[in-house]
Design a protein around this motif. Structure first.
Motif, PDB file in Angstrom:
ATOM      1  N   ARG A 104      36.554  45.935 -47.315  1.00 38.86           N
ATOM      2  CA  ARG A 104      37.390  47.065 -46.618  1.00 38.86           C
ATOM      3  C   ARG A 104      37.863  46.663 -45.268  1.00 38.86           C
ATOM      4  O   ARG A 104      38.955  46.886 -44.619  1.00 38.86           O
ATOM      5  N   LEU A 105      36.732  46.238 -44.435  1.00 38.37           N
ATOM      6  CA  LEU A 105      36.898  45.943 -42.832  1.00 38.37           C
ATOM      7  C   LEU A 105      37.222  44.601 -42.472  1.00 38.37           C
ATOM      8  O   LEU A 105      37.483  44.184 -41.370  1.00 38.37           O
ATOM      9  N   VAL A 127      29.844  44.994 -39.511  1.00 35.39           N
ATOM     10  CA  VAL A 127      30.348  46.198 -40.381  1.00 35.39           C
ATOM     11  C   VAL A 127      30.361  47.448 -39.456  1.00 35.39           C
ATOM     12  O   VAL A 127      31.054  48.356 -39.172  1.00 35.39           O
ATOM     13  N   ALA A 130      32.620  47.598 -36.636  1.00 36.59           N
ATOM     14  CA  ALA A 130      33.990  47.468 -37.077  1.00 36.59           C
ATOM     15  C   ALA A 130      34.404  49.167 -37.364  1.00 36.59           C
ATOM     16  O   ALA A 130      35.304  49.699 -37.221  1.00 36.59           O
ATOM     17  N   MET A 131      33.125  49.707 -38.009  1.00 37.14           N
ATOM     18  CA  MET A 131      33.195  51.234 -38.339  1.00 37.14           C
ATOM     19  C   MET A 131      33.068  52.025 -37.092  1.00 37.14           C
ATOM     20  O   MET A 131      33.766  53.124 -37.068  1.00 37.14           O
ATOM     21  N   GLY A 136      36.683  44.402 -35.305  1.00 35.06           N
ATOM     22  CA  GLY A 136      35.423  43.488 -35.716  1.00 35.06           C
ATOM     23  C   GLY A 136      35.561  42.116 -35.153  1.00 35.06           C
ATOM     24  O   GLY A 136      34.662  41.541 -35.517  1.00 35.06           O
TER      25      GLY A 136
END
Length: 195
Positions: A104-105, A127, A130-131, A136
């Motif tokens: 997803r990322l 991750v 990025a979240m 990222g």
């Protein structure tokens, strides 16, 4: 912190298929009790970021208790941030496994052929960034490739010359602090750079 440990038992085939580690490799490795002090010193006062943290913390707390050294639980030593919980809040109703989040990322996990703590930790760091930051990658990869020869030539030409250090301006520092505050708000007060 990374260590292989002797589990004092045979590894079953299902586990071996997941991580690729066999009994022969672990036979001469230390036991958890041998490294628990070093591990707890490493994490003392830190924030541990883990995916499905309750699973890992449960095992670690059980092993810590078995040492009977009065160390207390992992949560008594460190703050724990669960990225699975964070992902469920951010992406409700979607797959939130580490592989699903990488996909997803846009995080490349093709080199992850087997499940291993060290490679998973590296992927989880990407991750998490990025979240929480919406970023990222710094976007410099193309520029680095395009200018590799120029940089190499420049570093040779600059050999022996004292370079001037340029500090961030007050406006740049303010913009940086604003970005940190934004990350902190988006992560529900979990921004590690504010600590």
């Amino acid at each position: 912190f990374h260590a292989y440990l002797n589990p004092d038992r045979a590894i079953d085939e299902g586990a071996r298929a997941v991580h690729g580690i066999d009994d022969t490799f672990l036979v001469d490795k230390p036991r958890f009790g041998d490294i628990v002090g070093e591990f707890l010193a490493f994490v003392a006062g830190a924030e541990i970021i883990a995916h499905n943290a309750s699973f890992d913390v449960g095992f670690l707390d059980a092993e810590i208790a078995l040492t009977r050294n009065g160390h207390g639980s992992l949560r008594e030593q460190s703050a724990i941030l669960d990225t699975l919980q964070l992902a469920r809040e951010k992406y409700p109703g979607q797959q939130n496994s580490l592989n699903a989040l990488c996909k997803r990322l846009g995080i490349d996990n093709r080199h992850r052929e087997l499940h291993g703590a060290l490679i998973d930790a590296h992927l989880l760091a990407d991750v998490y960034l990025a979240m929480t930051a919406g970023q990222g990658d710094l976007g410099l990869a193309v520029e680095i490739e395009e200018h590799a020869n120029v940089r190499a030539a420049s570093s040779v030409a600059l050999a022996g010359i004292a370079l001037r250090v340029q500090r961030a301006s007050p406006a740049e520092l303010e913009a940086h602090l604003g970005r940190i505050e934004s990350i902190d708000r988006k992560s529900g007060g979990r921004c590690v750079w504010k600590r």
